[in-house]
Design a protein around this motif. Structure first.
Motif, mmCIF file in Angstrom:
data_model
loop_
_atom_site.group_PDB
_atom_site.id
_atom_site.type_symbol
_atom_site.label_atom_id
_atom_site.label_comp_id
_atom_site.label_asym_id
_atom_site.label_seq_id
_atom_site.Cartn_x
_atom_site.Cartn_y
_atom_site.Cartn_z
ATOM 1 N N THR A 30 0.817 -1.218 0.000
ATOM 2 C CA THR A 30 0.000 0.000 0.000
ATOM 3 C C THR A 30 0.845 1.260 0.000
ATOM 4 O OG1 THR A 30 -0.204 0.085 2.413
ATOM 5 C CG2 THR A 30 -1.937 -1.111 1.204
ATOM 6 N N THR A 31 2.131 1.149 0.305
ATOM 7 C CA THR A 31 2.990 2.340 0.356
ATOM 8 C C THR A 31 3.803 2.533 -0.921
ATOM 9 O OG1 THR A 31 4.872 1.195 1.374
ATOM 10 C CG2 THR A 31 3.199 2.114 2.864
ATOM 11 N N ARG A 32 3.610 1.675 -1.921
ATOM 12 C CA ARG A 32 4.418 1.764 -3.138
ATOM 13 C C ARG A 32 4.300 3.158 -3.762
ATOM 14 N NH1 ARG A 32 -0.348 0.042 -3.823
ATOM 15 N NH2 ARG A 32 -1.590 0.314 -5.722
ATOM 16 N N ASP A 36 7.583 10.523 1.880
ATOM 17 C CA ASP A 36 7.401 10.581 3.333
ATOM 18 C C ASP A 36 6.170 11.387 3.729
ATOM 19 O OD1 ASP A 36 9.718 9.086 3.598
ATOM 20 O OD2 ASP A 36 10.990 10.851 3.917
ATOM 21 N N GLU A 37 5.936 12.487 3.052
ATOM 22 C CA GLU A 37 4.774 13.326 3.387
ATOM 23 C C GLU A 37 3.475 12.566 3.142
ATOM 24 O OE1 GLU A 37 1.336 15.643 2.909
ATOM 25 O OE2 GLU A 37 2.339 14.865 1.127
ATOM 26 N N GLN A 38 3.390 11.893 2.025
ATOM 27 C CA GLN A 38 2.181 11.129 1.718
ATOM 28 C C GLN A 38 1.983 9.995 2.717
ATOM 29 O OE1 GLN A 38 3.542 10.375 -2.305
ATOM 30 N NE2 GLN A 38 1.648 11.288 -3.110
ATOM 31 N N MET A 95 3.351 9.069 11.812
ATOM 32 C CA MET A 95 4.757 9.280 11.480
ATOM 33 C C MET A 95 5.151 10.589 12.149
ATOM 34 S SD MET A 95 5.413 7.913 7.605
ATOM 35 C CE MET A 95 7.001 8.698 7.540
ATOM 36 N N LEU A 96 6.159 10.528 12.964
ATOM 37 C CA LEU A 96 6.594 11.687 13.727
ATOM 38 C C LEU A 96 7.650 12.467 12.948
ATOM 39 C CD1 LEU A 96 6.831 9.918 17.195
ATOM 40 C CD2 LEU A 96 4.907 11.214 16.243
ATOM 41 N N PRO A 97 7.873 13.725 13.306
ATOM 42 C CA PRO A 97 8.908 14.495 12.617
ATOM 43 C C PRO A 97 10.244 13.735 12.633
ATOM 44 C CG PRO A 97 7.632 15.922 14.066
ATOM 45 C CD PRO A 97 7.189 14.510 14.342
ATOM 46 N N LEU A 101 9.457 7.024 5.564
ATOM 47 C CA LEU A 101 8.805 5.784 5.149
ATOM 48 C C LEU A 101 9.842 4.675 5.021
ATOM 49 C CD1 LEU A 101 6.384 4.136 4.267
ATOM 50 C CD2 LEU A 101 6.693 5.071 1.949
ATOM 51 N N ALA A 102 10.994 4.988 4.456
ATOM 52 C CA ALA A 102 12.044 3.965 4.323
ATOM 53 C C ALA A 102 12.454 3.439 5.696
ATOM 54 C CB ALA A 102 13.255 4.539 3.589
ATOM 55 N N GLY A 103 12.581 4.314 6.670
ATOM 56 C CA GLY A 103 12.950 3.893 8.020
ATOM 57 C C GLY A 103 11.873 3.050 8.671
ATOM 58 N N VAL A 104 10.618 3.434 8.477
ATOM 59 C CA VAL A 104 9.494 2.675 9.032
ATOM 60 C C VAL A 104 9.458 1.274 8.416
ATOM 61 C CG1 VAL A 104 6.957 2.555 9.054
ATOM 62 C CG2 VAL A 104 8.108 4.692 9.661
#
Length: 177
Positions: A30-32, A36-38, A95-97, A101-104
């Motif tokens: 679902t994240t493809r 990061d903002e999205q 998602m915090l400041p 997304l890559a890190g998550v």
């Protein structure tokens, strides 16, 4: 997006791990193509965003993998949770400041790999522990490792469905259909 590369197992464990990985893939899918903002954008009235949902599922896997091995810990008692504990729990869904997304996704892959190692190395899927004190757990109930794994599959599948709705609300993209 990376597969967790489950350890080599056969039989029931292979089936459980394959099913869990299928639902992990659907969640990650679902994240493809998102930035990061999205991934951090709320698209419904809830606090959920795609990155936060994946963070939550990673924490769920970390918790249950530890539970399978060690059982409940005193920190798992919901009656003793502080405001800080609740705030930390709520932050799992956002998602915090500074988070990416890559890190998550990397943290999720690590949690998934650890879960797979626990499942593959467990001597007996019937091994059980008492559930922690929580409003949704009946007092005195025990769960076997097998039941925990089935719960992880159900939770991951449920959250993959949530993620599909969030993604469709974000930009119209669908995971299926």
């Amino acid at each position: 997006m990376t597969s967790t590369q489950a350890p080599s197992v056969t039989g029931e464990r292979a089936d459980l791990l394959a099913t869990l990985e299928k639902h992990r893939h659907l969640l990650r899918f679902t994240t493809r193509g998102l930035d990061d903002e999205q991934a951090g954008r709320r698209t419904t009235v809830s606090e959920l965003c795609l990155g936060g949902l994946i963070k939550h599922v990673a924490k769920v896997e970390e918790y249950w993998a530890r539970f399978i091995v060690d059982g409940p810990s005193p920190e798992d008692d919901f009656d003793t949770m502080t405001e800080e504990d609740w705030a930390s729990r709520a932050a799992q869904f956002r998602m915090l400041p500074g988070e990416t997304l890559a890190g998550v996704l990397e943290d999720y892959a690590k949690a998934a790999h650890r879960t797979d190692e626990v499942i593959a190395g467990l001597p007996d899927l019937d091994r059980s522990h008492p559930l922690p004190n929580a409003p949704w757990n009946p007092p005195g109930e025990r769960w076997s490792a097998r039941r925990v794994i089935l719960h992880l599959i159900a939770e991951t599948a449920q959250h993959a469905g949530h993620a599909d709705i969030l993604r469709e609300s974000l930009d119209g993209a669908r995971s299926m259909g």
